[in-house]
Design a protein around this motif. Sequence first.
Motif, PDB file in Angstrom:
ATOM      1  N   ARG A  88     -13.730   0.901   4.488  1.00 29.29           N
ATOM      2  CA  ARG A  88     -13.287  -0.358   4.131  1.00 29.29           C
ATOM      3  C   ARG A  88     -14.226  -1.379   4.844  1.00 29.29           C
ATOM      4  N   TYR A 102     -12.106 -12.195   1.261  1.00 25.44           N
ATOM      5  CA  TYR A 102     -12.115 -10.706   0.826  1.00 25.44           C
ATOM      6  C   TYR A 102     -10.826 -10.396   0.122  1.00 25.44           C
ATOM      7  N   THR A 103     -11.165  -9.490  -0.893  1.00 31.19           N
ATOM      8  CA  THR A 103     -10.040  -8.854  -1.858  1.00 31.19           C
ATOM      9  C   THR A 103     -10.376  -7.515  -1.964  1.00 31.19           C
ATOM     10  N   ALA A 104      -9.276  -6.680  -2.139  1.00 26.58           N
ATOM     11  CA  ALA A 104      -9.481  -5.242  -2.027  1.00 26.58           C
ATOM     12  C   ALA A 104      -9.683  -4.609  -3.409  1.00 26.58           C
ATOM     13  N   ASP A 105      -9.182  -5.402  -4.245  1.00 24.44           N
ATOM     14  CA  ASP A 105      -9.209  -4.885  -5.674  1.00 24.44           C
ATOM     15  C   ASP A 105     -10.614  -5.364  -6.427  1.00 24.44           C
ATOM     16  N   GLU A 127       0.757  -1.278   0.109  1.00 23.45           N
ATOM     17  CA  GLU A 127      -0.048   0.051  -0.051  1.00 23.45           C
ATOM     18  C   GLU A 127       0.664   1.289  -0.034  1.00 23.45           C
ATOM     19  N   LEU A 168     -12.027  -7.500   5.908  1.00 23.90           N
ATOM     20  CA  LEU A 168     -10.737  -7.271   5.726  1.00 23.90           C
ATOM     21  C   LEU A 168      -9.803  -8.267   6.501  1.00 23.90           C
ATOM     22  N   VAL A 185      -2.979 -11.264   2.143  1.00 22.40           N
ATOM     23  CA  VAL A 185      -3.924 -10.720   1.137  1.00 22.40           C
ATOM     24  C   VAL A 185      -4.168 -11.842   0.171  1.00 22.40           C
ATOM     25  N   HIS A 231      -1.636  -3.611   0.203  1.00 20.93           N
ATOM     26  CA  HIS A 231      -2.630  -3.270  -0.443  1.00 20.93           C
ATOM     27  C   HIS A 231      -3.842  -4.230  -0.029  1.00 20.93           C
ATOM     28  N   GLY A 232      -5.029  -3.870   0.868  1.00 19.47           N
ATOM     29  CA  GLY A 232      -6.173  -4.491   1.240  1.00 19.47           C
ATOM     30  C   GLY A 232      -5.745  -5.597   2.041  1.00 19.47           C
TER      31      GLY A 232
END
Length: 810
Positions: free
Chosen positions: A684, A636-639, A245, A688, A294, A277-278
Motif C-alpha cells: 500500500r 489518495y484513493t484505493a480503487d 474492507e 494512505l 476515504v 476499504h482504502g
Amino acid sequence: MLKEKILKSLNRVLLFVLLFICFVTSFRFNAFSAIKDNSNVTIDISYGYGNIAKGGRYLPIHVFYSNFSTEKFSGKVSIEFTEADHRKYAYEYAVNLDENRSELSNYYIRISNEVNNIIVLLKDKDGKTVVEKDVSLNLDTNQSKVLVGLLSDNQNQLDYFNDVAINFGLMNLKTVNLAAGTFPKSYAGLEQLDIIIISNFRIRDLSNEQSRALMDWVKQGGVLLMGTGARADDTVGRYAPELLEDIYDTPSVRTVSFAFNNESKTIDLESTGINLHGGNIILSDGDFPLITSVNKQRGLIAVAGFDFCELKQFANENTQFAGYIISSVLGDERIGGLAKQNTDDTFQNVEPILNSSEIKKLPPMTVYTLIFIAYILLIGPILFIYLRDYGLAIYYRKAVMIISLLFLSLILIYNGRTRFSTTFYNYVTVYEAGDSDVSESTYVNLRNPYNKPYDVVVDSNYSIVPVIRNRSETDNKKSLRRNTSVTIDNTEFTKNVHINQIGAFSSNIWKLDKTIENLNNEGFTGEINFFDGNLSMEITNNYNYKVKNAALILYGKIAVLGDFKAGETRQIDNCELLNIPLTDFDITAGLITGMEKDTTINQNGTVNGMDTEKYMQQLNVSNFISFYLKENSNGYTADARIIAFSDEALSNPIFFSNTMEGSGLTLLTSVIPVNSIEHGKIYRQALLKMPLVLSGNYSYKDNALKGSDATVLEYFLGENINIEKVKFEPVSDIFSNPAYSNKIKLFNGNIALYNFKTGNFDYISKNEFSILDLLIYLSDTNTMRVRYSNIENGDLETALPMISVLGVEK
C-alpha cells in the motif's frame, strides 16, 4: 334669465354627478387592481438553511404561498438575478394554488459569489406581476461559517458542534437539523452544507432517492461524518458493501483516549473498529482506529467507531473537543479551501475544449489556396492571352466579371459545409457507470449564428446550471437590467431555456447532470491485482460499441490500455505502469492519447501521420482527459478507474430538437476495486494517511512542495502492519524531458531520514529499504520522518516521489 340659472344649476348637478361617478369608478377600479395585484395572494421567502447563503453552490429558495381568495390561482414564480457575466438569469416554475390554501415550495438555484440579491416575482396566468419581493443574500457575511447538517434520532445530543471555532478562531460551525421526512432528494438541496454528521440514526430510513442524493453530494465535494457505536449496523449497513474492507466486530464498551490540547482525555464508549476499504486513519487510540476516512471523488467519507451522541457531556466539559474532531476530519487543505473566497475557473478551463470540438467545420485551407491560385491564373495571363489571340480583348473586363461571379458562387457553395444555419452546440460528457447507477455530467456550449433570441428544450431529469465566466472587473453595485437575458422555464417533463440579447456566436456554457439506473449493465468490469509495483488485470468492456484510448488510473500511476472492441475481455499481465506527477495532468493526458510523441509535420500537411482534422480531434481528447483528471484530483484513493472514449453519440440527445447541429466527446469511466494482497502480504501507499508537516509547505492533494524551503514530513506507515520493505517511487523518467520544464518540476534534491537513535537526519542514496535498514528510522508507532532539501527556485510546485510499504498485517 331664470331659465339660464336653472340650466346652470343642472349643469353643476350633472358635473357633480359625473365627478362622483368617476370617483366611484376610479375607486372600484383601484380596488379591483389591488385584488389583481395580490391583496388575496401573498408570498413569504426564506433561503438556504436559516437564511445563510454561500456562493458557488445551489441555494434553496423557500417560498410560502398563501391564497386567501375563493378562487384558484394559476401562474408562475420567477426568481431573477444578475450574474458575474452581467447577464440576468430568470428561473421560472409553475404555481397552482387552491382557494383558501397555503403551500410551501422549494426551488434550487445555482448562484456565484457575485450575486448579492435576488428578486422573486409572482405572475398570474397572463404574465402580469402580482407580487414582487427583493431578497438580500449577504454572501460576504457568511463566508466564515461552516454549515454542519445533523441527522440523528437525538438531534439535541449533537448540538455541541454548534458555534464551535476552528482554523484559529477564523471560522465557526453553524449546525442545521435535518430529518428523513424533509431530507432533499437531489444533491442540490444539500450543497449549501459543508459537513453532514449522521449518528444514532437508521440510514435505511432514507429513500433510494435521498440516499443517492447524499452520495452525489459527497462526490461533488461534501464531507460526510458518520458515528457508529451500538447502532453501527443502522449507520453504515446500507453502505457496508461499498465502504468496508471487512466485517466489523460487535460493538462493546471500551475506554477510549482522545489526545488534544496537549493532553489526553479518556471516556468509556460503546465502540467498534471500522476498517474502510482504502481508508486513512485520521484519529487512533494506540492500535484502535477512532475515525477512518476515504476519498470519494471530490468529497470525503469519515466513519467513527463510536456514537457522537454519547459524547455530549464529554464535549461540554472539554470545549475544544468538537473543534478538534472537525479540524482533524477536514484537514488543513480543505479548511483553507473553505476559508477563502473560492474562484471558479471552470469556464476558462472548459471553453477551449468546447470551442475546438467542431472540427468538421474548419475550412480546408489547401482547397482554398488552389482555388485562389486558379482564379488568379485564369483571369490573369490565361484569359488575357486567349482573348488577345482571337482579337477579343475588348471583352476582357466583362469576362473577368463573369469568371469572378462564377468563382464567388463556387466558394459560396463550397462554404456551405463550414456555415451554421441554426442553433448549434458542442459538448463533453463524463459517463460514469457503476453497478447500479449511471451518472452523466455534461458541459455544453450553446451558440447561435444570428443575433436573435432562441430557445432550447432539455429533459427535466437534468439539473441545468450556467457556467459563469469570472470577471475581475465585475461591478459589485450592478443593478438588474429590465430585459432578461436567460430564462429557464421548469415544467413537469422539460426545462425550456430561452436566450435573449446574447449576441451571435457568443458562448453559453451550461453544466447538465443526471443520475439514472444502470438498466443495461453498462461500464467496465474486471479484476485488478497490484502488488509491489506489478500490475495484472482482466478488464471487460460491457458497452455494445468500440471504445478508444482506454487507460487505467491508479493513485499517482497510469497504464495505457489502448482500444477495446464491443464486449471484449482482455487479460493483461505485467502491465507497464507510469508514475505520474499530480501537479499537472496535460502531459499525462498526452501520453494516454499518444499526443506526446515527437511532432513531425510532413509536406502534405499531416501531423504525426494524421491529417489536420484527426490531429485536432486527438488534441481535443487529450485536453478533455487533462480537464477530467484535474477536476477529480482529491488525494489518495484505493480503487482504480478505467477511462475510455466513445465514437458513438449519446444514446439520448441532450436537446429535444431535430434541427440543431451538435458534436462532442463522451468519456466513459468506471471504478474497479484493487486487490493488493498476495501470499498474506499487503502492499500500500504511505499517502494512505496524510503526512504531518513538521516544517515547510506541502500540498497533500498534489503530493508536492510549495516553495523552495526544506520540508520535513512525518509519514504514518501503519501501526497494524509488520513492515518488511519501504520504497521511494520517483516520477517516471519520461516526465524529466526538458521540453516539460515549463509545466512540471520534479524533485531532484537531497532526501534524508531522521535517525531516532542519533537524533540527526541521514542522507540516503537509494530508493528501497528493508526492515533492517529502517530499524533506526522508524518510531515505535511506525512513523518515518523525511526531509526534502535543495529544492530549486521557481513558481511551479515540486512533485515528490510516492512512498510504498510492503508487509504483513497484524
